[in-house]
Design a protein around this motif. Structure first.
Motif, PDB file in Angstrom:
ATOM      1  N   HIS A 118       0.819  -1.217   0.000  1.00  0.00           N
ATOM      2  CA  HIS A 118       0.000   0.000   0.000  1.00  0.00           C
ATOM      3  C   HIS A 118       0.850   1.263   0.000  1.00  0.00           C
ATOM      4  O   HIS A 118       0.363   2.336  -0.369  1.00  0.00           O
ATOM      5  CB  HIS A 118      -0.925   0.007   1.223  1.00  0.00           C
ATOM      6  CG  HIS A 118      -1.949  -1.077   1.217  1.00  0.00           C
ATOM      7  ND1 HIS A 118      -1.761  -2.285   1.851  1.00  0.00           N
ATOM      8  CD2 HIS A 118      -3.169  -1.157   0.628  1.00  0.00           C
ATOM      9  CE1 HIS A 118      -2.824  -3.055   1.673  1.00  0.00           C
ATOM     10  NE2 HIS A 118      -3.693  -2.405   0.934  1.00  0.00           N
ATOM     11  N   ALA A 119       2.111   1.161   0.416  1.00  0.00           N
ATOM     12  CA  ALA A 119       2.995   2.328   0.459  1.00  0.00           C
ATOM     13  C   ALA A 119       3.912   2.420  -0.754  1.00  0.00           C
ATOM     14  O   ALA A 119       4.731   3.339  -0.845  1.00  0.00           O
ATOM     15  CB  ALA A 119       3.844   2.279   1.735  1.00  0.00           C
ATOM     16  N   ALA A 120       3.772   1.479  -1.698  1.00  0.00           N
ATOM     17  CA  ALA A 120       4.680   1.474  -2.851  1.00  0.00           C
ATOM     18  C   ALA A 120       4.593   2.772  -3.646  1.00  0.00           C
ATOM     19  O   ALA A 120       5.603   3.297  -4.111  1.00  0.00           O
ATOM     20  CB  ALA A 120       4.373   0.275  -3.746  1.00  0.00           C
ATOM     21  N   GLY A 121       3.389   3.299  -3.805  1.00  0.00           N
ATOM     22  CA  GLY A 121       3.235   4.553  -4.543  1.00  0.00           C
ATOM     23  C   GLY A 121       3.968   5.699  -3.879  1.00  0.00           C
ATOM     24  O   GLY A 121       4.527   6.571  -4.559  1.00  0.00           O
ATOM     25  N   PHE A 122       3.975   5.713  -2.548  1.00  0.00           N
ATOM     26  CA  PHE A 122       4.693   6.760  -1.820  1.00  0.00           C
ATOM     27  C   PHE A 122       6.190   6.696  -2.116  1.00  0.00           C
ATOM     28  O   PHE A 122       6.814   7.712  -2.439  1.00  0.00           O
ATOM     29  CB  PHE A 122       4.447   6.603  -0.315  1.00  0.00           C
ATOM     30  CG  PHE A 122       5.389   7.399   0.548  1.00  0.00           C
ATOM     31  CD1 PHE A 122       5.195   8.757   0.749  1.00  0.00           C
ATOM     32  CD2 PHE A 122       6.495   6.790   1.147  1.00  0.00           C
ATOM     33  CE1 PHE A 122       6.073   9.494   1.535  1.00  0.00           C
ATOM     34  CE2 PHE A 122       7.365   7.514   1.944  1.00  0.00           C
ATOM     35  CZ  PHE A 122       7.163   8.873   2.130  1.00  0.00           C
ATOM     36  N   TYR A 123       6.781   5.513  -2.021  1.00  0.00           N
ATOM     37  CA  TYR A 123       8.232   5.414  -2.241  1.00  0.00           C
ATOM     38  C   TYR A 123       8.593   5.714  -3.693  1.00  0.00           C
ATOM     39  O   TYR A 123       9.627   6.327  -3.972  1.00  0.00           O
ATOM     40  CB  TYR A 123       8.731   4.030  -1.832  1.00  0.00           C
ATOM     41  CG  TYR A 123       8.712   3.848  -0.331  1.00  0.00           C
ATOM     42  CD1 TYR A 123       9.577   4.569   0.471  1.00  0.00           C
ATOM     43  CD2 TYR A 123       7.799   2.980   0.279  1.00  0.00           C
ATOM     44  CE1 TYR A 123       9.555   4.427   1.862  1.00  0.00           C
ATOM     45  CE2 TYR A 123       7.769   2.830   1.657  1.00  0.00           C
ATOM     46  CZ  TYR A 123       8.645   3.567   2.439  1.00  0.00           C
ATOM     47  OH  TYR A 123       8.612   3.434   3.807  1.00  0.00           O
ATOM     48  N   ARG A 124       7.727   5.319  -4.607  1.00  0.00           N
ATOM     49  CA  ARG A 124       7.983   5.645  -6.016  1.00  0.00           C
ATOM     50  C   ARG A 124       7.966   7.166  -6.207  1.00  0.00           C
ATOM     51  O   ARG A 124       8.821   7.735  -6.881  1.00  0.00           O
ATOM     52  CB  ARG A 124       6.937   4.968  -6.895  1.00  0.00           C
ATOM     53  CG  ARG A 124       7.233   5.033  -8.377  1.00  0.00           C
ATOM     54  CD  ARG A 124       6.197   4.244  -9.173  1.00  0.00           C
ATOM     55  NE  ARG A 124       6.217   2.819  -8.818  1.00  0.00           N
ATOM     56  CZ  ARG A 124       5.251   2.194  -8.162  1.00  0.00           C
ATOM     57  NH1 ARG A 124       4.170   2.855  -7.766  1.00  0.00           N
ATOM     58  NH2 ARG A 124       5.347   0.910  -7.883  1.00  0.00           N
ATOM     59  N   ALA A 125       6.997   7.826  -5.592  1.00  0.00           N
ATOM     60  CA  ALA A 125       6.906   9.276  -5.703  1.00  0.00           C
ATOM     61  C   ALA A 125       8.076   9.972  -5.020  1.00  0.00           C
ATOM     62  O   ALA A 125       8.465  11.072  -5.418  1.00  0.00           O
ATOM     63  CB  ALA A 125       5.590   9.770  -5.108  1.00  0.00           C
ATOM     64  N   CYS A 535       2.558  13.305 -12.422  1.00  0.00           N
ATOM     65  CA  CYS A 535       3.965  12.964 -12.658  1.00  0.00           C
ATOM     66  C   CYS A 535       4.484  12.027 -11.578  1.00  0.00           C
ATOM     67  O   CYS A 535       5.265  11.110 -11.869  1.00  0.00           O
ATOM     68  CB  CYS A 535       4.804  14.239 -12.735  1.00  0.00           C
ATOM     69  SG  CYS A 535       4.594  15.176 -14.270  1.00  0.00           S
ATOM     70  N   ALA A 536       4.076  12.238 -10.334  1.00  0.00           N
ATOM     71  CA  ALA A 536       4.522  11.357  -9.248  1.00  0.00           C
ATOM     72  C   ALA A 536       4.086   9.922  -9.492  1.00  0.00           C
ATOM     73  O   ALA A 536       4.826   8.970  -9.193  1.00  0.00           O
ATOM     74  CB  ALA A 536       3.981  11.864  -7.911  1.00  0.00           C
ATOM     75  N   GLU A 537       2.900   9.741 -10.052  1.00  0.00           N
ATOM     76  CA  GLU A 537       2.433   8.384 -10.354  1.00  0.00           C
ATOM     77  C   GLU A 537       3.300   7.716 -11.415  1.00  0.00           C
ATOM     78  O   GLU A 537       3.399   6.483 -11.453  1.00  0.00           O
ATOM     79  CB  GLU A 537       0.975   8.439 -10.814  1.00  0.00           C
ATOM     80  CG  GLU A 537       0.010   8.801  -9.695  1.00  0.00           C
ATOM     81  CD  GLU A 537      -1.402   9.020 -10.193  1.00  0.00           C
ATOM     82  OE1 GLU A 537      -1.631   8.845 -11.417  1.00  0.00           O
ATOM     83  OE2 GLU A 537      -2.276   9.363  -9.367  1.00  0.00           O
TER      84      GLU A 537
END
Length: 607
Positions: A118-125, A535-537
């Motif tokens: 669930h936090a993968a998007g945060f670390y990618r951003a 862009c973060a996505e």
């Protein structure tokens, strides 16, 4: 304001409770949480060993925690959890950046992160890169952890040398710099220069104060600060709406002048001017800027090449014409020989005053004199046109950036790929792989040689050397710029992002992204926030660079996008351009079908 501090052993039980509440936020059932409890428990004797820190609000309430575990060269982000009520408020971003900062201090060069899915998007951003393998979940438990890696990096050596490693006062005196040359190709009102003064936000990796001629949207500065991790930036804007007198406006306000000069922080201008010298207490030496002249720079290039040692560099022939009639005669002679020609004014910037004329265009116009109205008045430089590579996708326009410090030492910043169309600069890309390997070595060597000559002439400050690539892959230097430029802004942002998110960023500055409609300030802020999220996505960073163009009759934005691959960078730019162009679609249904077309839009200028 959220503050980060070291955790205390006595807080271990309370921190364990925070971790479990944060884990439960993602909807895991009681059985899963019970199975995780032992692994996620924080014991008092581990708090210091695991280097746990907490983020707390001004009242002292703990909002989140993070740990940096292991030692150089590889460490692990063992914990990063945020109180559910604080999720989405930037606490995780603050903690993650603190972990990277501490990792750099401890010599860590590889940080491993095993993320809850669930936090993968945060670390990618946040700039972490997905690793080839993912860690397996404990037996019988749902959801594999997603592995990411980051490469903590200190601020680049050149960036520390540029401002002494600290923050700086940025003075957006673009119009003032241009006006001192009195070039006939430049807009007398300097309207474009006032827009480009917004780039003052990026004159160094971390400003303390911005001084701007025009008023800028408050939402713009807030988003830029959030994207680049800046805090406490003061903005003094709306000082000059027309004309070039920004520094004079500052000097007319003694309290402001004292604030800017009394903090002991370096003052960084777009370029050196007499008024800036008076403000900064810096002796003004007009001769320092003589190589801003394209003719003087051409002579300097010739002298360097005459000394040998630059086999990959060729110099286009150049002749000075006293005026338009003399230029037309030279142009006609070259056209009769079937040759294309570059016509330049002495100090035109961003492609202003530069015209490429082919032999076919001369014939179609009925002769060179018929083209006179396209040429600026005054002395002109008639230069050989350099044919580029046969492959239209090959690198054509490159630049070297560097600076001369107050002691006369030359610092290399790097090479960039520029986007130039019909002589007009539109943007640039910096970072790993932006410039072809075979071009980089001769470009850097020649740029350094120019820097040494500039230092010997007494110049102190930023400079660049622009090149075009010929059909055989050789580099032809075309001009120097003794000031900051669009590529230099990209280098500053790349240095900041590398220090903030880990090394390896490519940064592209696009000077002009057309908007489909003019927007009120609140809607412009909303659009920029949407572009930042989009862009973060993609794993990219969006930073609005020039917001004031959005309020022109033909609205546009200057933007920066950053990523760790050219593919992601291209995708981010395409997203920004398509979303910006679509802004006006909502109004189409309310406008008459026979409404007049939009005004013609000229290419962005590089001041």
């Amino acid at each position: 304001m959220v503050k980060v501090r070291a955790a205390r052993p006595a807080e271990a039980e309370a921190l364990t409770g925070l971790v479990m509440r944060s884990k439960a936020h993602w909807g895991y059932d009681a059985a899963f949480l019970a199975a995780c409890a032992a692994e996620l428990r924080i014991r008092p004797d581990e708090v210091t060993a695991r280097r746990i820190v907490v983020a707390e609000d001004p009242e002292g309430a703990v909002l989140g925690l993070a740990s940096l575990e292991g030692g150089a060269p590889q460490a692990t982000l063992g914990l990063l959890f945020v109180e559910p009520s604080a999720i989405g408020q930037g606490v995780g971003r603050i903690l993650y950046r603190d972990v990277l900062r501490r990792a750099v201090q401890q010599g860590v060069r590889r940080l491993v992160i095993d993320s809850d899915p669930h936090a993968a998007g945060f670390y990618r951003a946040m700039g972490a890169v997905a690793a080839p393998t993912a860690s397996a979940p404990p037996a019988g438990l749902p959801g594999a952890l997603v592995r990411f890696e980051a490469a903590p990096a200190p601020l680049a050596d050149w960036a520390r040398a540029w401002t002494g490693g600290g923050r700086a006062v940025h003075v957006g005196n673009v119009a003032e710099f241009n006006a001192q040359f009195g070039d006939s190709s430049l807009d007398a009102e300097q309207s474009a220069a006032h827009h480009y003064s917004c780039l003052a936000a990026f004159y160094s990796p971390y400003p303390s104060v911005l001084v701007l001629p025009r008023a800028v949207p408050a939402g713009w500065t807030e988003l830029v600060c959030r994207q680049l991790g800046w805090t406490g930036v003061e903005v003094y804007d709306g000082l000059v709406e027309r004309g070039p007198g920004l520094v004079e406006a500052v000097r007319a306000r003694p309290a402001l002048a004292a604030r800017l000069t009394g903090a002991g922080e370096p003052l960084v201008p777009w370029g050196l001017t007499r008024p800036f010298g008076l403000l900064a207490g810096r002796p003004w030496r007009a001769g320092e800027l003589r190589y801003e002249s394209k003719a003087a720079a051409h002579g300097l290039f010739g002298r360097i090449l005459a000394e040998g040692g630059h086999p990959g560099i060729v110099l286009p022939a150049q002749v000075r014409a006293a005026g338009r009639w003399a230029a037309a005669r030279l142009l006609a002679a070259r056209a009769r020989a079937g040759e294309s020609t570059v016509l330049k004014s002495e100090h035109g910037v961003g492609g202003s005053g530069t015209t490429v004329v082919t032999a076919g265009q001369v014939r179609a116009a009925g002769g060179a004199r018929a083209l006179l109205r396209r040429l600026p008045r005054g002395p002109l430089l008639v230069e050989e046109f350099v044919d580029g590579p046969a492959d239209p996708g090959a690198a054509r326009d490159l630049t070297y950036d560097g600076f001369v410090d107050p002691a006369g030492r030359v610092h290399e910043v790097g090479a960039a790929l520029m986007d130039v169309t019909a002589g007009a600069y539109r943007g640039a890309t910096v970072g790993p792989g932006a410039v072809p390997d075979r071009a980089e070595k001769p470009l850097l060597a020649f740029g350094a040689a120019v820097g040494r000559e500039l230092a010997a002439s007494g110049y102190r400050g930023w400079f660049d050397v622009d090149f075009v690539v010929d059909a055989e892959g050789r580099l032809a230097p075309t001009e120097t710029n003794l000031r900051l430029t669009g590529p230099s802004i990209a280098f500053m942002v790349a240095a900041r992002l590398d220090a903030l998110r880990g090394s390896g960023h490519l940064v592209r500055i696009a000077d002009r992204v057309e908007l489909g409609a003019r927007l009120p300030e609140a809607q412009l802020d909303e659009l920029c926030a949407d572009l930042a999220r989009g862009c973060a996505e993609l794993g990219a960073v969006f930073v609005p660079a020039i917001p004031t163009g959005a309020f022109d009759p033909a609205p546009w934005l200057g933007v920066l996008v950053a990523a760790r691959s050219l593919e992601t960078l291209d995708a981010a730019e395409e997203l920004v351009r398509s979303e910006a162009a679509a802004v006006g679609a909502m109004f189409d249904a309310f406008e008459p079908a026979d409404r007049p077309p939009d005004p013609a839009r000229r290419a962005g200028e590089r001041p």
